[in-house]
Design a protein around this motif. Structure first.
Motif, PDB file in Angstrom:
ATOM      1  N   TYR A  47     -95.038  15.985  10.735  1.00 43.83           N
ATOM      2  CA  TYR A  47     -95.518  16.152  12.112  1.00 43.83           C
ATOM      3  C   TYR A  47     -96.999  15.779  12.232  1.00 43.83           C
ATOM      4  O   TYR A  47     -97.401  15.076  13.156  1.00 43.83           O
ATOM      5  N   SER A  48     -97.798  16.256  11.267  1.00 42.65           N
ATOM      6  CA  SER A  48     -99.241  15.987  11.336  1.00 42.65           C
ATOM      7  C   SER A  48     -99.531  14.491  11.294  1.00 42.65           C
ATOM      8  O   SER A  48    -100.362  13.985  12.040  1.00 42.65           O
ATOM      9  N   GLN A  49     -98.806  13.783  10.412  1.00 42.24           N
ATOM     10  CA  GLN A  49     -99.037  12.335  10.327  1.00 42.24           C
ATOM     11  C   GLN A  49     -98.591  11.626  11.601  1.00 42.24           C
ATOM     12  O   GLN A  49     -99.225  10.686  12.057  1.00 42.24           O
ATOM     13  N   TRP A  50     -97.486  12.111  12.154  1.00 46.97           N
ATOM     14  CA  TRP A  50     -96.998  11.518  13.404  1.00 46.97           C
ATOM     15  C   TRP A  50     -98.039  11.711  14.506  1.00 46.97           C
ATOM     16  O   TRP A  50     -98.325  10.808  15.282  1.00 46.97           O
ATOM     17  N   PHE A 108     -98.252   9.981  18.003  1.00 47.60           N
ATOM     18  CA  PHE A 108     -96.859  10.250  18.370  1.00 47.60           C
ATOM     19  C   PHE A 108     -96.065   8.959  18.593  1.00 47.60           C
ATOM     20  O   PHE A 108     -95.213   8.879  19.476  1.00 47.60           O
ATOM     21  N   SER A 109     -96.354   7.966  17.778  1.00 45.06           N
ATOM     22  CA  SER A 109     -95.764   6.654  18.038  1.00 45.06           C
ATOM     23  C   SER A 109     -94.314   6.548  17.566  1.00 45.06           C
ATOM     24  O   SER A 109     -93.922   7.125  16.545  1.00 45.06           O
ATOM     25  N   SER A 110     -93.516   5.802  18.314  1.00 44.54           N
ATOM     26  CA  SER A 110     -92.123   5.623  17.920  1.00 44.54           C
ATOM     27  C   SER A 110     -92.012   4.553  16.829  1.00 44.54           C
ATOM     28  O   SER A 110     -91.147   4.633  15.959  1.00 44.54           O
ATOM     29  N   GLN A 111     -92.904   3.557  16.873  1.00 42.36           N
ATOM     30  CA  GLN A 111     -92.880   2.541  15.813  1.00 42.36           C
ATOM     31  C   GLN A 111     -93.169   3.175  14.464  1.00 42.36           C
ATOM     32  O   GLN A 111     -92.556   2.842  13.459  1.00 42.36           O
ATOM     33  N   TRP A 112     -94.122   4.100  14.475  1.00 43.46           N
ATOM     34  CA  TRP A 112     -94.452   4.790  13.231  1.00 43.46           C
ATOM     35  C   TRP A 112     -93.213   5.487  12.657  1.00 43.46           C
ATOM     36  O   TRP A 112     -92.956   5.435  11.467  1.00 43.46           O
ATOM     37  N   PHE A 132     -88.788   5.880   8.576  1.00 41.56           N
ATOM     38  CA  PHE A 132     -87.453   6.472   8.529  1.00 41.56           C
ATOM     39  C   PHE A 132     -87.438   7.905   9.063  1.00 41.56           C
ATOM     40  O   PHE A 132     -86.782   8.791   8.513  1.00 41.56           O
ATOM     41  N   VAL A 133     -88.209   8.119  10.113  1.00 44.76           N
ATOM     42  CA  VAL A 133     -88.238   9.430  10.751  1.00 44.76           C
ATOM     43  C   VAL A 133     -87.546   9.287  12.106  1.00 44.76           C
ATOM     44  O   VAL A 133     -87.707   8.286  12.784  1.00 44.76           O
ATOM     45  N   GLN A 134     -86.746  10.293  12.472  1.00 44.03           N
ATOM     46  CA  GLN A 134     -86.028  10.246  13.753  1.00 44.03           C
ATOM     47  C   GLN A 134     -86.994  10.505  14.906  1.00 44.03           C
ATOM     48  O   GLN A 134     -87.439  11.641  15.081  1.00 44.03           O
ATOM     49  N   TYR A 135     -87.226   9.499  15.704  1.00 41.19           N
ATOM     50  CA  TYR A 135     -88.177   9.646  16.807  1.00 41.19           C
ATOM     51  C   TYR A 135     -87.729  10.731  17.790  1.00 41.19           C
ATOM     52  O   TYR A 135     -88.510  11.560  18.238  1.00 41.19           O
ATOM     53  N   ARG A 136     -86.434  10.719  18.067  1.00 43.57           N
ATOM     54  CA  ARG A 136     -85.921  11.675  19.047  1.00 43.57           C
ATOM     55  C   ARG A 136     -86.088  13.122  18.578  1.00 43.57           C
ATOM     56  O   ARG A 136     -86.473  14.004  19.328  1.00 43.57           O
TER      57      ARG A 136
END
Ligand code: ADP
Ligand code: MG
Length: 659
Positions: free
Chosen positions: A511-514, A519-523, A528-532
């Motif tokens: 979460y912290s890195q996101w 809060f990017s969806s490309q990231w 391999f993290v579920q954006y939703r």
């Protein structure tokens, strides 16, 4: 297919409930309590509230609340009813599920989970804004439904103007009437067509494989126009495997026949998964009719048994299992377990093949298994789950003696006592069984008591910012993606987030890195993290912040002192601790049961595994796995669990409230 409001209207008029519309309305008008029974798909869920609405029931501003045991059903049905009424979802028709509220002051028909209505009774014990409550899918006997029914029985005496409608599929209905002093029953007449039932001749080892073989056979040996296929699996994992295998097998067959190499080139089939964590946009697609040249295969959990009806199904493949939360009072643990379904479930599942014409149901178990190993009906959740949440809620509602609360079936005394004990262990109730102020505070959070507990403890230990993220991340399903054929890449990406010794902190790290990456969806895709799932966690976090604010639980942070975070985690999970007993093997401290680290854990496969861990969830498949695990110092366990491991507890009841 239903392109115009006229089409929708004619579909509505074709439902069995429509034929008895005025009888239903008369019955509801004349009685405070009505029990309405009907086959799945007869229109109970989508039509009843609309009939009342059209009849002017809501004209004074009163709401009709319709409860569902499942979140997906609440969402999907609200969507459908909004479409039928030609309004925007969230206006006249809305829904509310935990952490998601699509209602507005305009809302008159409110679909919600039974858990939401239960929590509403905490804020408004008389449910004043409602003129009518429809307890839908009551035959499921979900824990929250059973408790809600008990609360309503008391409330209806005080609120003579409140109507209650209990609806049920054809099973278990008489019991509801009895519970409400022989309330009148009404059965919606409706026909179903005969369904051929074909049992497996031999014991089935791998139900996924067997389902794939059966589905492919059905598809290849029956005309497309003969109807669609519904496969019952237990959860997202086996649904996905099943999907992939069907594609693989058919590609093999078609490549020999037509020389194609990719499943996408096969135009005569479309496969839809259906499970609770499925994105809403995909859920709606399932109901769409395909053109005549293509067959639909729906692979679903028991959601499709009675809560959602998909038209056009002629073939059912039933694996014979479902995933259930079960509580073992002997060992005092909740777990998710793949369990044989009951005979009543088996009948419901087969029945899905006979809604519009005759059908066939393939049961992937022998007739002998059905007769000797399956219960007649599913045991009510109340009798097979831990009651911590329920007790906390009832006590917050002022029910002093939980044992005498009115229920259709009583829970095992052992479970009640074990749950009271666990609540006492986390200091939610005192030695006399009364709610402590910590317990009261815990009940304000729509969270399982141990999670509420770690959040509150964290607030006076300078790490509630961090804990809030962890709790929010624990409240969403599957954060990491592991697409087929890219498993290695995905595992590598996941391992980059690992915080040694703690899956909880690993989640915090993601979460912290996101957040650092805006809060990017490309990231998310790249890692391999579920954006939703991340957005959902973010949203839950915001909502929990509000609840914390309202209840003066402070947001605090110590920066990067991970020890204190782990200590707080330990405080809520002392009853879920395990001790190393061999390489990668653990023994459960409260129960002595052997458990293993789940392969997805950060701690899995370490040469030097920690001696003591606490875990978030126990998963029972072929083995007993502990999932989401954090290494802890045994001394913290001693501090957290008073009787369990010996010594005193750290928190006395006055020290946490900082305001
Ligand atoms: P019951 O509650 O008695 O099982 P429902 O009211 O759920 O019945 O269903 C009535 C009809 O509405 C069924 O034929 C079902 O297929 C249809 N239906 C329900 N939801 C949708 C949807 N999202 N899209 C299309 N049809 C739907
Ligand atoms: Mg229904």
């Amino acid at each position: 297919f239903e392109n115009t409001p006229e089409d929708i209207e004619s579909t509505r008029r074709s439902l069995p409930a429509f034929k008895v519309r005025s009888d239903l309305l008369t019955m509801i008008r004349d009685n405070q309590i009505s029990i309405i029974i009907g086959e799945t798909g007869s229109g109970k869920t989508t039509q009843l509230a609309q009939y009342l609405y059209e009849d002017g029931f809501c004209s004074g501003g009163r709401l009709i609340g319709i409860t569902q045991p499942r979140r997906v059903a609440a969402m999907s049905v609200a969507n459908r009813v909004a479409l039928e009424m030609n309004v925007q979802l969230g206006e006249e028709v809305g829904y509310s599920i935990r952490f998601e509220d699509y209602t507005s002051p305009k809302t008159r028909l409110k679909f919600m989970t039974d858990g939401i209505l239960l929590r509403e009774t905490l804020l408004d014990p008389e449910l004043e804004k409602y003129g009518c409550i429809i307890i839908d899918e009551a035959h499921e006997r979900s824990l929250n439904t059973d408790i809600m029914i008990g609360i309503l029985r008391n409330l209806l005496v005080k609120r003579r103007d409140l109507k209650l409608i209990v609806t049920s599929a054809t099973m278990n209905a008489a019991k509801f009437s009895e519970f409400f002093g022989n309330a009148p029953q009404f059965t919606i007449p409706g026909r179903t067509y005969p369904v051929d039932i074909i049992y497996s001749k031999n014991l089935v080892n791998d139900y996924v494989e067997a389902a794939v073989t059966e589905a492919v056979k059905i598809h290849l040996s029956n005309k497309i126009s003969s109807g669609d296929i519904l496969i019952f699996m237990t959860g997202q994992e086996d649904i996905e495997v099943c999907m992939d295998l069907i594609k693989e097998k058919l590609t093999e067959v078609y490549s020999k026949k037509f020389g194609i190499s990719k499943f996408e080139e096969i135009s005569d089939l479309e496969i839809f998964p259906l499970y609770s964590a499925l994105p809403p946009a995909l859920q709606n697609k399932i109901f769409r009719k395909l053109d005549d040249s293509r067959r639909k295969i729906v692979i679903a959990t028991n959601i499709a048994e009675t809560s959602l009806t998909i038209d056009g199904i002629r073939y059912v493949v039933d694996c014979g299992y479902s995933k259930l939360k079960v509580y073992n009072p002997r060992i005092g643990l909740d777990s998710l377990a793949i369990t044989p379904i009951s005979r009543a479930n088996a009948n419901q599942r087969s029945g899905r093949a006979g809604r519009t014409s005759t059908g066939v149901a393939y049961r992937l178990y022998t007739e002998e298994t059905l007769e000797t190993e399956m219960y007649v009906s599913t045991i009510p959740e109340l009798q097979r789950t831990s009651l911590q949440n329920t007790i906390l809620l009832l006590k917050s509602l002022g029910v002093k003696d939980v044992l005498s609360f009115p229920l259709m079936d009583s829970p095992p005394l052992q479970t009640l006592l074990a749950s009271l004990y666990d609540l006492w262990l986390i200091n939610a109730i005192d030695n006399f069984g009364n709610l402590t102020s910590l317990g009261k505070l815990m009940s304000k959070f729509p969270l399982q008591p141990s999670l509420a507990r770690i959040l509150i403890t964290a607030s006076y230990n300078d790490c509630s910012e961090e804990m809030l993220t962890i709790v929010s991340m624990l409240s969403v399903p599957q954060v990491f993606q592991r697409p087929k054929q890219r498993e290695k890449e995905a595992d590598l990406a996941r391992s980059k987030f690992f915080v040694p010794g703690s899956d909880h902190l690993t989640l915090l790290n993601v979460y912290s890195q996101w957040k650092q990456n805006k809060f990017s969806s490309q990231w998310c895709t790249k890692n391999f993290v579920q954006y939703r799932a991340m957005c959902k966690a973010h949203d839950i976090r915001e909502q929990l912040v509000k609840i914390m604010g309202k209840n003066k639980v402070l947001l605090t942070s110590s920066g990067t002192d991970w020890t204190i975070v782990k200590k707080c985690i330990c405080s809520g999970f002392a009853h879920q601790a395990a001790k190393l007993s061999g390489l990668g093997k653990y023994v459960h401290m409260k129960t002595g049961m052997d458990v293993q680290l789940h392969p997805t854990s950060t701690l899995f496969g370490l040469g030097d595994p920690p001696s003591y861990v606490v875990y978030n969830e126990l998963l029972m498949t072929s083995k007993e796995y502990i999932c989401c695990v954090t290494a802890v110092d045994p001394f913290w366990l001693v501090e957290s669990g008073p009787l369990l491991y010996g010594i005193r507890r750290i928190d006395d009841d006055s020290s946490y409230h900082q305001s």
